[in-house]
Design a protein around this motif. Structure first.
Motif, PDB file in Angstrom:
ATOM      1  N   UNK A  59       0.834  -1.208   0.000  1.00  0.00           N
ATOM      2  CA  UNK A  59       0.000   0.000   0.000  1.00  0.00           C
ATOM      3  C   UNK A  59       0.868   1.258   0.000  1.00  0.00           C
ATOM      4  N   UNK A  60       1.881   1.309   0.841  1.00  0.00           N
ATOM      5  CA  UNK A  60       2.718   2.512   0.927  1.00  0.00           C
ATOM      6  C   UNK A  60       3.472   2.761  -0.376  1.00  0.00           C
ATOM      7  N   UNK A  61       3.956   1.705  -1.001  1.00  0.00           N
ATOM      8  CA  UNK A  61       4.653   1.855  -2.286  1.00  0.00           C
ATOM      9  C   UNK A  61       3.689   2.352  -3.358  1.00  0.00           C
ATOM     10  N   UNK A  62       2.464   1.863  -3.331  1.00  0.00           N
ATOM     11  CA  UNK A  62       1.459   2.297  -4.304  1.00  0.00           C
ATOM     12  C   UNK A  62       1.126   3.769  -4.106  1.00  0.00           C
ATOM     13  N   UNK A  63       1.026   4.215  -2.857  1.00  0.00           N
ATOM     14  CA  UNK A  63       0.780   5.635  -2.583  1.00  0.00           C
ATOM     15  C   UNK A  63       1.920   6.487  -3.142  1.00  0.00           C
ATOM     16  N   UNK A  64       3.152   6.040  -2.938  1.00  0.00           N
ATOM     17  CA  UNK A  64       4.313   6.776  -3.451  1.00  0.00           C
ATOM     18  C   UNK A  64       4.312   6.801  -4.973  1.00  0.00           C
ATOM     19  N   UNK A  65       3.996   5.682  -5.592  1.00  0.00           N
ATOM     20  CA  UNK A  65       3.928   5.617  -7.056  1.00  0.00           C
ATOM     21  C   UNK A  65       2.871   6.566  -7.591  1.00  0.00           C
ATOM     22  N   UNK A  66       1.725   6.609  -6.934  1.00  0.00           N
ATOM     23  CA  UNK A  66       0.638   7.469  -7.389  1.00  0.00           C
ATOM     24  C   UNK A  66       1.047   8.938  -7.312  1.00  0.00           C
ATOM     25  N   UNK A  67       1.761   9.318  -6.246  1.00  0.00           N
ATOM     26  CA  UNK A  67       2.218  10.702  -6.119  1.00  0.00           C
ATOM     27  C   UNK A  67       3.144  11.074  -7.278  1.00  0.00           C
ATOM     28  N   UNK A  68       4.034  10.169  -7.644  1.00  0.00           N
ATOM     29  CA  UNK A  68       4.956  10.424  -8.753  1.00  0.00           C
ATOM     30  C   UNK A  68       4.183  10.597 -10.058  1.00  0.00           C
ATOM     31  N   UNK A  69       3.227   9.718 -10.301  1.00  0.00           N
ATOM     32  CA  UNK A  69       2.420   9.786 -11.530  1.00  0.00           C
ATOM     33  C   UNK A  69       1.607  11.072 -11.561  1.00  0.00           C
ATOM     34  N   UNK A  70       0.996  11.421 -10.446  1.00  0.00           N
ATOM     35  CA  UNK A  70       0.197  12.643 -10.392  1.00  0.00           C
ATOM     36  C   UNK A  70       1.060  13.884 -10.610  1.00  0.00           C
ATOM     37  N   UNK A  71       2.250  13.905 -10.040  1.00  0.00           N
ATOM     38  CA  UNK A  71       3.167  15.041 -10.223  1.00  0.00           C
ATOM     39  C   UNK A  71       3.598  15.142 -11.676  1.00  0.00           C
ATOM     40  N   UNK A  72       3.910  14.009 -12.290  1.00  0.00           N
ATOM     41  CA  UNK A  72       4.317  14.011 -13.701  1.00  0.00           C
ATOM     42  C   UNK A  72       3.181  14.516 -14.587  1.00  0.00           C
ATOM     43  N   UNK A  73       1.973  14.084 -14.312  1.00  0.00           N
ATOM     44  CA  UNK A  73       0.823  14.537 -15.093  1.00  0.00           C
ATOM     45  C   UNK A  73       0.602  16.027 -14.905  1.00  0.00           C
ATOM     46  N   UNK A  74       0.722  16.481 -13.688  1.00  0.00           N
ATOM     47  CA  UNK A  74       0.548  17.904 -13.406  1.00  0.00           C
ATOM     48  C   UNK A  74       1.590  18.734 -14.153  1.00  0.00           C
TER      49      UNK A  74
END
Length: 86
Positions: A59-74
């Protein structure tokens, strides 16, 4: 069915050619809330338990991955200029 507090189901159906088929499916919203999926399946009970363990343990790794993806999209969308047509 329940494994480590996670609900999943065993389902049976007939295939297009009349053969019997079955699998386990997990649609537990609590387990999958941090993941970008609404369900997953497994052919065997052991495989289902392994997959549930994977989701619980990452779960924690998935949260970190999502933050990276969201930042890249932004960043990507912030660099786009207004569409002027072709």
């Amino acid at each position: 069915m329940l494994y480590k507090g996670v609900k999943y189901e065993y389902e049976e159906w007939k295939t297009f050619d009349g053969k019997q088929a079955s699998a386990f499916y997990c649609r537990d919203k609590n387990l999958l809330k941090e993941y970008q999926t609404v369900q997953f399946g497994a052919k065997t009970l052991d495989e289902m338990h392994e997959k549930i363990d994977h989701y619980l343990n990452n779960v924690e790794q998935e949260k970190a991955n999502r933050k990276v993806v969201e930042k890249a999209a932004q960043e990507f969308y912030s660099q786009m200029s207004e569409y002027k047509g072709d």
